[in-house]
Design a protein around this motif. Structure first.
Motif, PDB file in Angstrom:
ATOM      1  N   ARG A 176       0.858  -1.192   0.000  1.00 20.71           N
ATOM      2  CA  ARG A 176       0.000   0.000   0.000  1.00 20.71           C
ATOM      3  C   ARG A 176       0.887   1.232   0.000  1.00 20.71           C
ATOM      4  O   ARG A 176       1.785   1.368   0.826  1.00 20.71           O
ATOM      5  CB  ARG A 176      -0.874   0.023   1.248  1.00 20.71           C
ATOM      6  CG  ARG A 176      -2.063  -0.921   1.237  1.00 20.71           C
ATOM      7  CD  ARG A 176      -3.215  -0.465   0.347  1.00 20.71           C
ATOM      8  NE  ARG A 176      -3.768   0.811   0.707  1.00 20.71           N
ATOM      9  CZ  ARG A 176      -4.864   0.986   1.440  1.00 20.71           C
ATOM     10  NH1 ARG A 176      -5.511  -0.053   1.893  1.00 20.71           N
ATOM     11  NH2 ARG A 176      -5.313   2.177   1.688  1.00 20.71           N
ATOM     12  N   LEU A 177       0.661   2.130  -0.931  1.00 22.29           N
ATOM     13  CA  LEU A 177       1.429   3.368  -0.978  1.00 22.29           C
ATOM     14  C   LEU A 177       1.008   4.304   0.147  1.00 22.29           C
ATOM     15  O   LEU A 177      -0.130   4.278   0.599  1.00 22.29           O
ATOM     16  CB  LEU A 177       1.228   4.073  -2.320  1.00 22.29           C
ATOM     17  CG  LEU A 177       1.678   3.302  -3.566  1.00 22.29           C
ATOM     18  CD1 LEU A 177       1.404   4.134  -4.810  1.00 22.29           C
ATOM     19  CD2 LEU A 177       3.151   2.946  -3.483  1.00 22.29           C
ATOM     20  N   SER A 178       1.964   5.135   0.567  1.00 22.60           N
ATOM     21  CA  SER A 178       1.684   6.177   1.560  1.00 22.60           C
ATOM     22  C   SER A 178       1.842   7.531   0.893  1.00 22.60           C
ATOM     23  O   SER A 178       2.812   7.759   0.172  1.00 22.60           O
ATOM     24  CB  SER A 178       2.674   6.077   2.734  1.00 22.60           C
ATOM     25  OG  SER A 178       2.550   4.860   3.405  1.00 22.60           O
ATOM     26  N   TRP A 179       0.912   8.425   1.163  1.00 23.30           N
ATOM     27  CA  TRP A 179       1.014   9.768   0.594  1.00 23.30           C
ATOM     28  C   TRP A 179       2.260  10.493   1.088  1.00 23.30           C
ATOM     29  O   TRP A 179       2.848  11.284   0.353  1.00 23.30           O
ATOM     30  CB  TRP A 179      -0.224  10.579   0.955  1.00 23.30           C
ATOM     31  CG  TRP A 179      -1.483  10.175   0.273  1.00 23.30           C
ATOM     32  CD1 TRP A 179      -2.591   9.643   0.856  1.00 23.30           C
ATOM     33  CD2 TRP A 179      -1.779  10.267  -1.123  1.00 23.30           C
ATOM     34  NE1 TRP A 179      -3.556   9.393  -0.089  1.00 23.30           N
ATOM     35  CE2 TRP A 179      -3.091   9.764  -1.315  1.00 23.30           C
ATOM     36  CE3 TRP A 179      -1.057  10.716  -2.234  1.00 23.30           C
ATOM     37  CZ2 TRP A 179      -3.692   9.714  -2.561  1.00 23.30           C
ATOM     38  CZ3 TRP A 179      -1.658  10.654  -3.484  1.00 23.30           C
ATOM     39  CH2 TRP A 179      -2.960  10.164  -3.637  1.00 23.30           C
ATOM     40  N   ASP A 180       2.662  10.246   2.337  1.00 26.00           N
ATOM     41  CA  ASP A 180       3.747  11.026   2.943  1.00 26.00           C
ATOM     42  C   ASP A 180       5.099  10.337   2.868  1.00 26.00           C
ATOM     43  O   ASP A 180       6.019  10.685   3.600  1.00 26.00           O
ATOM     44  CB  ASP A 180       3.407  11.357   4.404  1.00 26.00           C
ATOM     45  CG  ASP A 180       3.177  10.109   5.242  1.00 26.00           C
ATOM     46  OD1 ASP A 180       3.154   9.000   4.664  1.00 26.00           O
ATOM     47  OD2 ASP A 180       3.021  10.232   6.472  1.00 26.00           O
ATOM     48  N   ARG A 181       5.251   9.360   1.983  1.00 28.90           N
ATOM     49  CA  ARG A 181       6.524   8.683   1.751  1.00 28.90           C
ATOM     50  C   ARG A 181       6.766   8.588   0.244  1.00 28.90           C
ATOM     51  O   ARG A 181       5.818   8.687  -0.549  1.00 28.90           O
ATOM     52  CB  ARG A 181       6.492   7.257   2.317  1.00 28.90           C
ATOM     53  CG  ARG A 181       6.249   7.180   3.796  1.00 28.90           C
ATOM     54  CD  ARG A 181       7.523   7.342   4.590  1.00 28.90           C
ATOM     55  NE  ARG A 181       8.457   6.245   4.351  1.00 28.90           N
ATOM     56  CZ  ARG A 181       9.704   6.221   4.818  1.00 28.90           C
ATOM     57  NH1 ARG A 181      10.160   7.231   5.530  1.00 28.90           N
ATOM     58  NH2 ARG A 181      10.498   5.195   4.589  1.00 28.90           N
TER      59      ARG A 181
END
Length: 202
Positions: A176-181
């Motif tokens: 799952r991608l993270s917006w803040d990484r």
């Protein structure tokens, strides 16, 4: 190894070689035509033997080298992608290492990593592929930044299939991608591995 032989025939002034991080631990397989060279025989079958072979071949060809494991996120790319980079020259100079321009650690005084949100915020057009419903079932169990190892233990074999029993970290599976990484390493078909949503921080 054919690539190295070709470089030594062409003899460019500078060479840059990029490969996956597994090169650091890859063993060298038997090379019958070079058994007479002690440094080759000493590295066959041992972790790191392939890299040693490459470095020695370049050295014997008149090149000085530096090599390191570099992360593209440390150079302003919104993607965590680690690659071994070998830089070579035949002018006799010491080859420098590449200095990072960004960091995830504020102690170094460098700009922060460029995040996935930084890269895509403001885009007015988006092309995408739909995930199969079966795959979405597993993604729905994960939070931002998690991957297959964060699934319940009893679900992991079902989600991974035969890949569950293979070696390697498989860190891209069900990521799952993270917006803040920064994004994890991009692949040819994103629907195989990656997922984000408007609720990526849930």
């Amino acid at each position: 190894m054919v690539y190295i032989d070709l470089l030594l025939k062409l003899r460019p002034k500078y060479i840059v070689i990029e490969n996956v991080r597994g090169l650091l631990s890859a063993a060298l397989h038997s090379l019958p035509e070079e058994k007479t060279q002690p440094w080759v025989a000493a590295s066959i079958g041992k972790p790191g033997g392939a890299l040693l072979y490459i470095l020695e071949k370049l050295k014997n060809g008149g090149y000085t080298t530096s090599f390191n494991l570099y992360n593209t996120a440390n150079y302003g790319v919104p993607q965590i992608r680690e690659r071994v980079v070998i830089i070579c020259t035949r002018n006799g100079d010491k080859v420098p290492y590449l200095n990072p321009t960004h960091s995830d650690d504020s102690r170094f005084g460098l700009p922060k990593w460029v995040t996935f949100k930084d890269a895509v915020e403001g885009l007015t057009e988006c092309h995408h592929s739909n995930f199969p419903e079966k795959r979405l079932k597993y993604y729905s169990m994960l939070k931002a930044g998690q991957y297959w190892k964060d699934l319940p233990k009893e679900i992991q074999p079902e989600a991974m299939g035969n890949s569950f029993y293979l070696g390697g970290g498989k860190t891209g599976f069900y990521r799952r991608l993270s917006w803040d990484r920064p994004s994890c390493t991009l692949v040819t078909s994103p629907t195989c591995l990656l997922y984000t949503s408007d609720a990526a921080d849930d």
